[in-house]
Design a protein around this motif. Structure first.
Motif, PDB file in Angstrom:
ATOM      1  N   GLY A  60      28.783  14.312 -43.823  1.00 40.14           N
ATOM      2  CA  GLY A  60      29.864  14.040 -42.896  1.00 40.14           C
ATOM      3  C   GLY A  60      29.806  14.902 -41.656  1.00 40.14           C
ATOM      4  N   ASP A  61      30.675  14.596 -40.696  1.00 41.48           N
ATOM      5  CA  ASP A  61      30.705  15.329 -39.424  1.00 41.48           C
ATOM      6  C   ASP A  61      30.996  16.815 -39.640  1.00 41.48           C
ATOM      7  N   ASP A  62      31.920  17.147 -40.535  1.00 43.87           N
ATOM      8  CA  ASP A  62      32.263  18.548 -40.763  1.00 43.87           C
ATOM      9  C   ASP A  62      31.064  19.328 -41.283  1.00 43.87           C
ATOM     10  N   PHE A  63      30.306  18.728 -42.176  1.00 45.28           N
ATOM     11  CA  PHE A  63      29.146  19.396 -42.748  1.00 45.28           C
ATOM     12  C   PHE A  63      28.052  19.613 -41.705  1.00 45.28           C
ATOM     13  N   LEU A  64      27.855  18.627 -40.821  1.00 45.73           N
ATOM     14  CA  LEU A  64      26.740  18.681 -39.875  1.00 45.73           C
ATOM     15  C   LEU A  64      27.079  19.432 -38.590  1.00 45.73           C
ATOM     16  N   ARG A  65      28.348  19.712 -38.368  1.00 43.12           N
ATOM     17  CA  ARG A  65      28.774  20.256 -37.078  1.00 43.12           C
ATOM     18  C   ARG A  65      28.088  21.573 -36.726  1.00 43.12           C
ATOM     19  N   ASP A  66      27.897  22.458 -37.706  1.00 42.39           N
ATOM     20  CA  ASP A  66      27.310  23.768 -37.405  1.00 42.39           C
ATOM     21  C   ASP A  66      25.801  23.819 -37.645  1.00 42.39           C
ATOM     22  N   LYS A  67      25.168  22.656 -37.877  1.00 40.88           N
ATOM     23  CA  LYS A  67      23.728  22.614 -38.085  1.00 40.88           C
ATOM     24  C   LYS A  67      23.009  22.591 -36.736  1.00 40.88           C
ATOM     25  N   PRO A  68      21.756  23.043 -36.680  1.00 40.90           N
ATOM     26  CA  PRO A  68      21.026  23.036 -35.399  1.00 40.90           C
ATOM     27  C   PRO A  68      20.741  21.619 -34.923  1.00 40.90           C
ATOM     28  N   VAL A  69      20.605  21.461 -33.628  1.00 41.63           N
ATOM     29  CA  VAL A  69      20.189  20.173 -33.081  1.00 41.63           C
ATOM     30  C   VAL A  69      18.666  20.083 -33.185  1.00 41.63           C
ATOM     31  N   PHE A  70      18.124  18.898 -33.006  1.00 36.18           N
ATOM     32  CA  PHE A  70      16.702  18.690 -33.274  1.00 36.18           C
ATOM     33  C   PHE A  70      15.815  19.555 -32.390  1.00 36.18           C
ATOM     34  N   ARG A  71      16.167  19.703 -31.110  1.00 35.70           N
ATOM     35  CA  ARG A  71      15.290  20.470 -30.216  1.00 35.70           C
ATOM     36  C   ARG A  71      15.159  21.930 -30.635  1.00 35.70           C
ATOM     37  N   GLU A  72      16.088  22.398 -31.486  1.00 34.32           N
ATOM     38  CA  GLU A  72      16.021  23.785 -31.966  1.00 34.32           C
ATOM     39  C   GLU A  72      15.104  23.929 -33.187  1.00 34.32           C
ATOM     40  N   VAL A  73      14.804  22.835 -33.840  1.00 31.73           N
ATOM     41  CA  VAL A  73      13.983  22.901 -35.052  1.00 31.73           C
ATOM     42  C   VAL A  73      12.707  22.079 -34.949  1.00 31.73           C
ATOM     43  N   GLY A  74      12.554  21.317 -33.868  1.00 34.19           N
ATOM     44  CA  GLY A  74      11.409  20.419 -33.749  1.00 34.19           C
ATOM     45  C   GLY A  74      10.069  21.128 -33.784  1.00 34.19           C
ATOM     46  N   ALA A  75       9.963  22.266 -33.105  1.00 35.11           N
ATOM     47  CA  ALA A  75       8.689  22.987 -33.070  1.00 35.11           C
ATOM     48  C   ALA A  75       8.309  23.491 -34.458  1.00 35.11           C
ATOM     49  N   ALA A  76       9.291  23.996 -35.205  1.00 32.64           N
ATOM     50  CA  ALA A  76       9.015  24.471 -36.568  1.00 32.64           C
ATOM     51  C   ALA A  76       8.590  23.309 -37.465  1.00 32.64           C
ATOM     52  N   PHE A  77       9.196  22.150 -37.272  1.00 29.92           N
ATOM     53  CA  PHE A  77       8.810  20.971 -38.047  1.00 29.92           C
ATOM     54  C   PHE A  77       7.359  20.593 -37.756  1.00 29.92           C
ATOM     55  N   LEU A  78       6.988  20.562 -36.484  1.00 32.90           N
ATOM     56  CA  LEU A  78       5.606  20.220 -36.122  1.00 32.90           C
ATOM     57  C   LEU A  78       4.623  21.246 -36.677  1.00 32.90           C
ATOM     58  N   GLU A  79       5.011  22.505 -36.692  1.00 33.10           N
ATOM     59  CA  GLU A  79       4.138  23.547 -37.231  1.00 33.10           C
ATOM     60  C   GLU A  79       3.906  23.335 -38.724  1.00 33.10           C
ATOM     61  N   PHE A  80       4.969  22.955 -39.438  1.00 36.59           N
ATOM     62  CA  PHE A  80       4.814  22.690 -40.873  1.00 36.59           C
ATOM     63  C   PHE A  80       3.889  21.493 -41.105  1.00 36.59           C
ATOM     64  N   VAL A  81       4.062  20.452 -40.316  1.00 36.05           N
ATOM     65  CA  VAL A  81       3.281  19.232 -40.500  1.00 36.05           C
ATOM     66  C   VAL A  81       1.818  19.464 -40.127  1.00 36.05           C
ATOM     67  N   GLY A  82       1.578  20.113 -38.985  1.00 39.07           N
ATOM     68  CA  GLY A  82       0.220  20.307 -38.517  1.00 39.07           C
ATOM     69  C   GLY A  82      -0.491  18.978 -38.333  1.00 39.07           C
ATOM     70  N   ASN A  83      -1.754  18.928 -38.757  1.00 42.19           N
ATOM     71  CA  ASN A  83      -2.513  17.668 -38.653  1.00 42.19           C
ATOM     72  C   ASN A  83      -2.649  16.982 -40.007  1.00 42.19           C
ATOM     73  N   ALA A  84      -1.760  17.324 -40.936  1.00 36.93           N
ATOM     74  CA  ALA A  84      -1.810  16.721 -42.270  1.00 36.93           C
ATOM     75  C   ALA A  84      -1.468  15.241 -42.211  1.00 36.93           C
ATOM     76  N   ARG A  85      -1.985  14.508 -43.168  1.00 36.45           N
ATOM     77  CA  ARG A  85      -1.613  13.106 -43.295  1.00 36.45           C
ATOM     78  C   ARG A  85      -0.168  13.024 -43.768  1.00 36.45           C
ATOM     79  N   LEU A  86       0.609  12.131 -43.168  1.00 38.21           N
ATOM     80  CA  LEU A  86       2.012  11.959 -43.512  1.00 38.21           C
ATOM     81  C   LEU A  86       2.158  10.769 -44.456  1.00 38.21           C
ATOM     82  N   VAL A  87       2.731  11.014 -45.611  1.00 38.88           N
ATOM     83  CA  VAL A  87       2.951   9.960 -46.608  1.00 38.88           C
ATOM     84  C   VAL A  87       4.428   9.600 -46.568  1.00 38.88           C
ATOM     85  N   ILE A  88       4.735   8.367 -46.157  1.00 36.40           N
ATOM     86  CA  ILE A  88       6.118   7.961 -45.892  1.00 36.40           C
ATOM     87  C   ILE A  88       6.343   6.555 -46.454  1.00 36.40           C
ATOM     88  N   HIS A  89       7.501   6.329 -47.047  1.00 32.24           N
ATOM     89  CA  HIS A  89       7.854   4.995 -47.515  1.00 32.24           C
ATOM     90  C   HIS A  89       8.544   4.252 -46.373  1.00 32.24           C
TER      91      HIS A  89
END
Length: 228
Positions: A60-89
């Protein structure tokens, strides 16, 4: 081979309509074996959470309100992914949202070719059969009883099990292969197999040796065991 099994939860179906990612969950595999490394992040979508999305995700909105926005976590996400193959349904859906968010954040986008779609694999293997994640769990006997609401990390963990079944099932030598690979890496590029310092002791009993000797004697002097 490094792979990332990934899932996202969103506020809706189309980023072009202003919908955003609210959760990313990912599980790392190496040579098809879970390593224990995961990525999990809740994200403030900067828009109200629609009632239908709340019903599915329980976020819900209350739960997500204090979470970071994507631009604050996007670089860390890309670092975790690297050049690995992504397995997605249903990879097209998640890649569409991920690349929209990465573009809005001014970050590099993920190539579509980097993703493997387990939905497409399931439809090729079982044409005409239901191919949802729940249906595949039932087919392969994967426990999804904790999946009362959609959650990105839980869905990624479940999908990792389903993916291993889709590509041929779990192999008993996977863990051994990983251990050997790690040992070779630690030993350096010059690692070579070496003979045992002491030969393994024979497991034949005296009775078995005697029985074999009698069997060979009965075959005559031309028996293959008598040749040098």
């Amino acid at each position: 081979m490094r792979e990332i099994v990934l899932d996202t939860e969103t506020t809706g179906f189309e980023p072009s309509e202003g919908h955003r990612i609210v959760e990313i969950g990912a599980v790392e595999l190496f040579n098809h074996v879970p390593t224990g490394r995961t990525y999990h992040q809740y994200i403030n979508p900067q828009r109200p959470m629609p009632a239908e999305a709340f019903a599915v995700h329980g976020l819900g909105d209350d739960f997500l309100r204090d979470k970071p926005v994507f631009r604050e976590v996007g670089a860390a996400f890309l670092e975790f992914v690297g050049n690995a193959r992504l397995v997605i349904h249903n990879a097209a859906f998640d890649m569409k949202f991920l690349n929209a968010e990465l573009g809005w954040a001014g970050l590099p986008r993920l190539p579509d070719a980097q993703a493997v779609d387990t939905l497409a694999i399931a439809r090729r293997r079982f044409p005409g059969s239901p191919a949802s994640l729940d249906a595949l769990c039932r087919r392969f006997g994967v426990d999804n009883s904790a999946r009362e609401k959609h959650g990105a990390l839980l869905d990624s963990e479940i999908l990792a099990e389903v993916y291993l079944e889709l590509i041929g099932g779990r192999q008993p030598d996977f863990a051994l292969a990983t251990s050997v690979a790690e040992s070779r890496t630690q030993a350096g590029d010059n690692w070579r197999p070496r003979p045992r310092p002491r030969p393994l002791p024979s497991r034949l009993t005296e009775a078995e040796q005697s029985a074999h000797a009698a069997f060979v004697a009965a075959l005559g002097e031309n028996a293959i065991w008598n040749r040098t």
